[in-house]
Design a protein around this motif. Structure first.
Motif, PDB file in Angstrom:
ATOM      1  N   LYS A  46     -12.960   7.487  -4.990  1.00  0.00           N
ATOM      2  CA  LYS A  46     -13.210   6.916  -3.681  1.00  0.00           C
ATOM      3  C   LYS A  46     -12.305   5.701  -3.516  1.00  0.00           C
ATOM      4  O   LYS A  46     -12.263   4.832  -4.391  1.00  0.00           O
ATOM      5  CB  LYS A  46     -14.680   6.495  -3.541  1.00  0.00           C
ATOM      6  N   LEU A  47     -11.616   5.649  -2.387  1.00  0.00           N
ATOM      7  CA  LEU A  47     -10.642   4.594  -2.164  1.00  0.00           C
ATOM      8  C   LEU A  47     -11.016   3.756  -0.949  1.00  0.00           C
ATOM      9  O   LEU A  47     -11.480   4.278   0.067  1.00  0.00           O
ATOM     10  CB  LEU A  47      -9.242   5.190  -1.952  1.00  0.00           C
TER      11      LEU A  47
ATOM     12  N   LEU B  92      -9.054   1.264   1.627  1.00  0.00           N
ATOM     13  CA  LEU B  92      -7.670   0.931   1.979  1.00  0.00           C
ATOM     14  C   LEU B  92      -7.605   0.124   3.275  1.00  0.00           C
ATOM     15  O   LEU B  92      -8.457   0.279   4.158  1.00  0.00           O
ATOM     16  CB  LEU B  92      -6.826   2.211   2.124  1.00  0.00           C
ATOM     17  N   TYR B  93      -6.577  -0.691   3.369  1.00  0.00           N
ATOM     18  CA  TYR B  93      -6.345  -1.516   4.560  1.00  0.00           C
ATOM     19  C   TYR B  93      -5.612  -0.677   5.603  1.00  0.00           C
ATOM     20  O   TYR B  93      -4.645   0.020   5.292  1.00  0.00           O
ATOM     21  CB  TYR B  93      -5.515  -2.736   4.168  1.00  0.00           C
ATOM     22  N   SER B  94      -6.063  -0.759   6.844  1.00  0.00           N
ATOM     23  CA  SER B  94      -5.534   0.111   7.899  1.00  0.00           C
ATOM     24  C   SER B  94      -4.277  -0.407   8.576  1.00  0.00           C
ATOM     25  O   SER B  94      -3.646   0.316   9.340  1.00  0.00           O
ATOM     26  CB  SER B  94      -6.604   0.339   8.969  1.00  0.00           C
ATOM     27  N   GLY B  95      -3.894  -1.673   8.295  1.00  0.00           N
ATOM     28  CA  GLY B  95      -2.825  -2.280   9.071  1.00  0.00           C
ATOM     29  C   GLY B  95      -1.430  -2.163   8.498  1.00  0.00           C
ATOM     30  O   GLY B  95      -0.471  -2.623   9.130  1.00  0.00           O
ATOM     31  N   TYR B  96      -1.267  -1.571   7.312  1.00  0.00           N
ATOM     32  CA  TYR B  96       0.065  -1.496   6.732  1.00  0.00           C
ATOM     33  C   TYR B  96       0.944  -0.531   7.527  1.00  0.00           C
ATOM     34  O   TYR B  96       0.470   0.525   7.977  1.00  0.00           O
ATOM     35  CB  TYR B  96       0.005  -1.046   5.274  1.00  0.00           C
ATOM     36  N   PRO B  97       2.234  -0.857   7.697  1.00  0.00           N
ATOM     37  CA  PRO B  97       3.109  -0.004   8.511  1.00  0.00           C
ATOM     38  C   PRO B  97       3.323   1.385   7.944  1.00  0.00           C
ATOM     39  O   PRO B  97       3.672   2.310   8.687  1.00  0.00           O
ATOM     40  CB  PRO B  97       4.427  -0.797   8.569  1.00  0.00           C
ATOM     41  N   THR B  98       3.121   1.581   6.634  1.00  0.00           N
ATOM     42  CA  THR B  98       3.306   2.911   6.043  1.00  0.00           C
ATOM     43  C   THR B  98       2.087   3.806   6.220  1.00  0.00           C
ATOM     44  O   THR B  98       2.128   4.982   5.859  1.00  0.00           O
ATOM     45  CB  THR B  98       3.618   2.785   4.546  1.00  0.00           C
ATOM     46  N   ARG B  99       0.999   3.266   6.743  1.00  0.00           N
ATOM     47  CA  ARG B  99      -0.226   4.022   7.030  1.00  0.00           C
ATOM     48  C   ARG B  99      -0.728   4.749   5.786  1.00  0.00           C
ATOM     49  O   ARG B  99      -1.083   4.121   4.811  1.00  0.00           O
ATOM     50  CB  ARG B  99       0.009   4.981   8.211  1.00  0.00           C
ATOM     51  N   ASP B 100      -0.772   6.099   5.796  1.00  0.00           N
ATOM     52  CA  ASP B 100      -1.358   6.842   4.670  1.00  0.00           C
ATOM     53  C   ASP B 100      -0.363   7.088   3.536  1.00  0.00           C
ATOM     54  O   ASP B 100      -0.729   7.651   2.513  1.00  0.00           O
ATOM     55  CB  ASP B 100      -1.893   8.204   5.150  1.00  0.00           C
ATOM     56  N   ARG B 101       0.879   6.685   3.745  1.00  0.00           N
ATOM     57  CA  ARG B 101       1.924   6.940   2.737  1.00  0.00           C
ATOM     58  C   ARG B 101       2.024   5.741   1.798  1.00  0.00           C
ATOM     59  O   ARG B 101       2.250   4.627   2.227  1.00  0.00           O
ATOM     60  CB  ARG B 101       3.262   7.201   3.430  1.00  0.00           C
ATOM     61  N   TRP B 102       1.882   6.012   0.508  1.00  0.00           N
ATOM     62  CA  TRP B 102       1.891   4.949  -0.491  1.00  0.00           C
ATOM     63  C   TRP B 102       2.972   5.240  -1.530  1.00  0.00           C
ATOM     64  O   TRP B 102       3.013   6.326  -2.105  1.00  0.00           O
ATOM     65  CB  TRP B 102       0.534   4.845  -1.182  1.00  0.00           C
TER      66      TRP B 102
ATOM     67  N   ILE C 216       2.954   9.232  -2.449  1.00  0.00           N
ATOM     68  CA  ILE C 216       1.833  10.145  -2.230  1.00  0.00           C
ATOM     69  C   ILE C 216       1.095   9.727  -0.964  1.00  0.00           C
ATOM     70  O   ILE C 216       1.287   8.618  -0.452  1.00  0.00           O
ATOM     71  CB  ILE C 216       0.860  10.151  -3.428  1.00  0.00           C
ATOM     72  N   TYR C 217       0.293  10.621  -0.475  1.00  0.00           N
ATOM     73  CA  TYR C 217      -0.553  10.331   0.694  1.00  0.00           C
ATOM     74  C   TYR C 217      -1.993  10.202   0.215  1.00  0.00           C
ATOM     75  O   TYR C 217      -2.491  11.078  -0.497  1.00  0.00           O
ATOM     76  CB  TYR C 217      -0.410  11.435   1.741  1.00  0.00           C
ATOM     77  N   LEU C 218      -2.625   9.118   0.603  1.00  0.00           N
ATOM     78  CA  LEU C 218      -3.977   8.837   0.152  1.00  0.00           C
ATOM     79  C   LEU C 218      -4.955   8.845   1.317  1.00  0.00           C
ATOM     80  O   LEU C 218      -4.666   8.299   2.388  1.00  0.00           O
ATOM     81  CB  LEU C 218      -4.029   7.472  -0.541  1.00  0.00           C
ATOM     82  N   ALA C 219      -6.106   9.460   1.100  1.00  0.00           N
ATOM     83  CA  ALA C 219      -7.175   9.461   2.095  1.00  0.00           C
ATOM     84  C   ALA C 219      -8.231   8.458   1.659  1.00  0.00           C
ATOM     85  O   ALA C 219      -8.634   8.431   0.487  1.00  0.00           O
ATOM     86  CB  ALA C 219      -7.776  10.851   2.228  1.00  0.00           C
ATOM     87  N   ALA C 220      -8.664   7.626   2.585  1.00  0.00           N
ATOM     88  CA  ALA C 220      -9.603   6.556   2.250  1.00  0.00           C
ATOM     89  C   ALA C 220     -11.045   6.973   2.512  1.00  0.00           C
ATOM     90  O   ALA C 220     -11.347   7.584   3.539  1.00  0.00           O
ATOM     91  CB  ALA C 220      -9.282   5.306   3.062  1.00  0.00           C
ATOM     92  N   ALA C 221     -11.924   6.627   1.580  1.00  0.00           N
ATOM     93  CA  ALA C 221     -13.356   6.736   1.847  1.00  0.00           C
ATOM     94  C   ALA C 221     -13.785   5.616   2.793  1.00  0.00           C
ATOM     95  O   ALA C 221     -14.697   5.768   3.602  1.00  0.00           O
ATOM     96  CB  ALA C 221     -14.138   6.658   0.540  1.00  0.00           C
ATOM     97  N   LEU C 222     -13.099   4.476   2.698  1.00  0.00           N
ATOM     98  CA  LEU C 222     -13.311   3.355   3.615  1.00  0.00           C
ATOM     99  C   LEU C 222     -11.946   2.852   4.065  1.00  0.00           C
ATOM    100  O   LEU C 222     -11.138   2.389   3.258  1.00  0.00           O
ATOM    101  CB  LEU C 222     -14.070   2.214   2.930  1.00  0.00           C
TER     102      LEU C 222
END
Length: 320
Positions: free
Chosen positions: A188-189, A191-201, A212-218
């Motif tokens: 369970k992750l 993550l902060y929603s405001g980064y310019p890369t969004r789901d790409r880490w 990789i692309y990460l999906a957040a639980a929160l």
């Protein structure tokens, strides 16, 4: 008619594209702004704006003279500041917008020191997680990690903002510690929603990058909420060391994937090149810059203990 005051009002309406917002920033009634602009238009014999119920846009006359008017107002304010400085007491109000996560817990002592040095400068600090254009928001500068919104804005880097993944020892004992970035998919992750890369880490390790692309639980715009979420043993979160450093140093949070680094941002002071409060703003920015170095104290502690690498990976839009 006070011509300089009317010109300043014209500039503020043009920058905000709103008579009501200009009135709010100037702290006068809407009718005062309307009257000042109308008097200036009557003096010039031409309209400065095209108005409708929803839109305020510059006329050809307004567009032609906005830059000169903006510089005139900035120059006039600069002269007043210099006259006050010559008296030895810089004074007036400085309005600053700052990201919540970047100032809570770290900036109160800095502000106290600044006001002890310059007691006649009054600070108005607007704390919000929203990205602000300092011109449209009517502030002298914005402290943020995001790029300047236009080429007319100046961004002065102040200090790096490192990001780490972390979780409580109890969570890691119960769910295991990931050894590679891809193993984060099992957790369970938060993550902060405001980064310019969004789901790409993008992770940096041994000169190589893993994206990789990460999906957040929160997913949230509050890094302080993410810290509290992690301290509830809810999952692995990504936090700036500015926010997580103390909890990591106390052992309440453990860094995850320390050798797989995320890029760092810079906290910058973003302001208009023609700032109305150039002297006060320069003093404020220099005060922050001298208090924080290339390695801020919260990072220095973690580096000394071997909890995070000393190397700094700076953010770029191509690599993340």
């Amino acid at each position: 008619m006070d011509r300089l005051q009317s010109i300043e009002t014209f500039v503020r309406v043009a920058q905000t594209q709103s008579f009501a917002e200009a009135a709010r920033q100037l702290r006068v009634a809407n009718s005062v702004v309307t009257t000042r602009v109308k008097q200036l238009e009557e003096f010039l014999g031409a309209p400065l704006f095209h108005r409708s119920t929803r839109v305020v846009r510059l006329s050809d006359m307004g567009q032609a003279f906005l830059r000169d008017c903006t510089e005139l107002v900035a120059r006039a304010d600069s002269i007043v500041d210099q006259m006050r400085d010559a008296r030895g007491t810089p004074s007036g109000t400085l309005r600053v917008h700052a990201l919540t996560g970047m100032v809570l817990g770290r900036f109160a002592s800095l502000l106290r020191e600044f006001q002890s040095t310059y007691p006649d400068i009054h600070l108005e600090l607007i704390v919000s997680d929203a990205v602000a254009d300092p011109v449209k928001a009517g502030v002298d500068c914005a402290l943020q990690i995001f790029p300047a919104a236009s080429q007319e804005l100046v961004a002065r880097p102040l200090f790096p903002v490192r990001r780490v993944l972390c979780a409580t020892p109890a969570y890691l004992k119960a769910h295991g510690t990931p050894a590679t970035p891809r193993e984060l998919h099992r957790h369970k992750l938060g993550l902060y929603s405001g980064y310019p890369t969004r789901d790409r880490w993008t992770f940096h390790h041994g000169g190589e990058q893993t994206t990789i692309y990460l999906a957040a639980a929160l997913l949230t715009n509050s890094v302080h909420l993410l810290r509290e979420y992690a301290l509830e043993h809810a999952g692995i979160v990504c936090l700036p060391t500015l926010v997580a450093g103390d909890a990591i140093a106390r052992g309440e949070l453990s860094v995850v994937l320390a050798e797989h680094q995320l890029s760092s941002f810079s906290l910058s002071a973003v302001y208009a090149g023609t700032s109305r409060n150039a002297l006060k703003l320069r003093l404020f920015i220099e005060h922050i810059a001298t208090r924080f170095t290339r390695v801020p104290p919260w990072d220095a502690t973690l580096i000394e203990r071997g909890l995070i690498p000393s190397e700094l990976i700076e953010f770029s839009r191509t690599s993340g």
